[in-house]
Enzyme design. Structure first.
Site, short mmCIF file in Angstrom:
data_model
loop_
_atom_site.label_atom_id
_atom_site.label_comp_id
_atom_site.label_asym_id
_atom_site.label_seq_id
_atom_site.Cartn_x
_atom_site.Cartn_y
_atom_site.Cartn_z
N TRP A 84 -1.52 -9.00 26.84
CA TRP A 84 -0.98 -9.19 25.50
C TRP A 84 0.49 -9.62 25.53
O TRP A 84 1.29 -9.11 26.31
CB TRP A 84 -1.08 -7.89 24.68
N LYS A 143 -3.15 -13.08 23.27
CA LYS A 143 -3.79 -12.65 24.50
C LYS A 143 -3.83 -13.82 25.47
O LYS A 143 -4.56 -14.79 25.28
CB LYS A 143 -5.20 -12.12 24.24
N GLU A 186 0.81 -1.22 0.00
CA GLU A 186 0.00 0.00 0.00
C GLU A 186 0.84 1.28 0.00
O GLU A 186 0.31 2.37 -0.16
CB GLU A 186 -0.92 0.02 1.22
#
Length: 528
Positions: free
Chosen positions: A435, A430, A331
């Site tokens: 995390w 998780k 992108e």
């Protein structure tokens, strides 16, 4: 008072090969073929051949704005087709031959291409694609011969004889610089592939950014070998930047093993080689096994995946040359940041600084700009002259109201402005409501000299929801115990981040762009 003005000079990509043919006419494009053969063509001749291809495409009814697909390796014929398609104002839709036939047929249906240009050794795949792509009416074969024939609704013929027999020419240009020039679909690792449309202006501006001294710094004295494929984000823009600088372009074809690359580098006196880290692992292994040296090589540029620190150290010590890191995305056309070779400290995990033409920002999970942009972790957003605004076929913009594109990466920016990718948001594990970042674990394990590649994925756990699992590919003839692998993490990451188990794999699965394919790893190991 009447202000002065400047000339209207559309930034279209045909001007790049025009420039190379006029001011560097004898500089060569080299292509590796079968059996060690290497073909050469000058920029002047390449331009003439490309214009003949434009003429042929026009005679087949290709109009400005129409998509023409290519399914090919890095070769002279592919470059000629690129400039032919783009120079006439059509759109070059590059297809990745490492994808499946149904995936490729789906992409062709999205783009609406009627003509497919394909490498001869990919014809088996191409025929499978044609079974599901009735919109393709013409197949032009490059880098090999084929007898004219029909297959379903498609007519198949070799392109080279048509070029050689043609006395036609085609006038390039005469379209807006914001017209589309290329179409590349993302790998689809997080869902259905998305089409990224490049414009002439965006790719021209990207070329100027790539040529900056602290980015690629390519000059007319260089010999550049892009191992990164042309079907992946325009080979990082090198087929534009190299002729723009008047440098020699060396194309490796389909054989990217260490032996083939070493032979090509030596034969063509390559000074800059560009590709993903796994490519250079193969090159180093070949040089180790043979004792071969590559005195012409001055620099290796890596990107596309994190650079294992041990591999960076190995390349630099073995070859005696620097490794230049980079970061980017399809992108972004794709270059976002480049490591500066003259920096006082260099780190494999640092992806470098952005050059003029692209800007970075760190945001929180809600998309709000972090008040502090240095030495904190956040979601990386980008905007710039060659950054996506909207995906192909979608009405909704891919950016927020301020024009920022969310890369999906987690990152930090240090006080000197260097970017460090710390992980992918989608890869976070998780565990017990907290995390764990696999990238930090992988960086430590990959620094071990016995380890070739490492990956960490989440494995389902009744108590914690998920727990990290470490998968490793060891270097040939190397041994290390599970205890030593996990012990390397103690004191480097939180104790509860340390994986519960180690799985050794003979070879890491890799996706279409050379990155470790975590989708395959998750499918095989996440539920066990």
């Amino acid at each position: 008072m009447i202000d002065g003005s400047m000339q209207d000079f559309p930034l279209t990509l045909d001007r790049i090969v025009d420039h190379a043919a006029k001011w560097h006419p004898e500089v060569q494009v080299a292509t590796a073929g079968e059996g060690g053969a290497i073909a050469h063509v000058s920029y002047a001749d390449l331009r003439a051949r490309s214009r003949k291809v434009s003429r042929l495409l026009a005679d087949l009814g290709v109009a400005q704005g129409e998509r023409v697909a290519t399914l090919a390796w890095n070769s002279q014929a592919h470059v000629e087709s690129w400039f032919a398609i783009m120079g006439m104002g059509a759109v070059c839709h590059t297809l990745n031959p490492r994808l499946t036939a149904p995936q490729l047929a789906w992409m062709l249906a999205q783009s609406g291409a009627r003509i497919l240009i394909v490498s001869a050794d990919l014809m088996v795949l191409a025929l499978k694609v044609l079974d599901d792509a009735p919109g393709i009416g013409r197949v032009l074969v490059i880098d090999g011969d084929v007898s004219p024939k029909s297959y379903g609704s498609a007519e198949i013929a070799a392109l080279a004889p048509l070029i050689d027999a043609s006395a036609g020419d085609f006038a390039w240009g005469d379209f807006d610089e914001k017209a589309p020039s290329g179409l590349c679909f993302t790998s689809g690792s997080t869902g259905a592939p998305k089409g990224v449309t490049y414009t002439h202006r965006s790719s021209f501006m990207h070329t100027l950014r790539l040529l900056q001294a602290d980015v690629s710094g390519i000059t007319s004295q260089d010999v550049v070998m892009p191992v990164v494929p042309m079907f992946h984000a325009n080979a990082w823009g090198l087929p534009f930047a190299v002729p723009a600088a008047g440098a020699k372009l060396v194309l490796p074809g389909r054989h990217l093993d260490g032996a083939s690359l070493a032979k090509l580098i030596a034969a063509e006196d390559v000074t800059i080689a560009v590709g993903v880290p796994t490519v250079w692992l193969g090159l180093c292994d070949h040089l180790d096994a043979t004792g071969m040296t590559l005195p012409s090589l001055k620099r290796i540029i890596v990107g596309g995946a994190p650079m294992p620190p041990a591999l960076m150290e190995r390349i630099e010590s073995q070859l005696g040359i620097p490794v230049q890191t980079s970061w980017g995305m399809t992108e972004l056309s794709p270059v976002g940041t480049f490591g500066v070779l003259s920096a006082p400290t260099r780190d494999a995990l640092i992806s470098g600084r952005p050059a003029l033409g692209v800007d970075l920002a760190l945001m929180d999970e809600q998309g709000a700009l972090l008040p502090e942009q240095r030495d904190v972790e956040g979601r990386l957003h980008v905007r710039g002259a060659a950054v996506i605004d909207r995906y192909f076929g979608q009405e909704r913009s891919a950016t927020n109201e301020e024009g920022w594109f969310d890369t999906g990466d987690l990152a930090k920016i240090d006080r000197a402005g260097n970017l460090m990718i710390t992980g992918r948001a989608k890869d976070l594990i998780k565990s017990g409501g907290e995390w764990i970042n696999p990238a930090e674990i992988e960086a430590v394990v990959c620094a071990l000299p016995q380890v070739s590649l490492a990956a960490v994925i989440g494995r389902s756990d009744v108590k914690w929801g998920e727990r990290p699992l470490l998968l490793v590919e060891l270097r040939e003839d190397q041994e290390i115990s599970d205890q030593e692998l996990l012990g390397s993490l103690r004191g480097q990451v939180a104790s509860w981040w340390i994986p519960d188990a180690v799985v050794r794999v003979p070879s890491m699965p890799r996706g279409s762009t050379g990155k470790i394919d975590k989708l395959q790893l998750r499918a095989a190991y996440s539920g066990s």
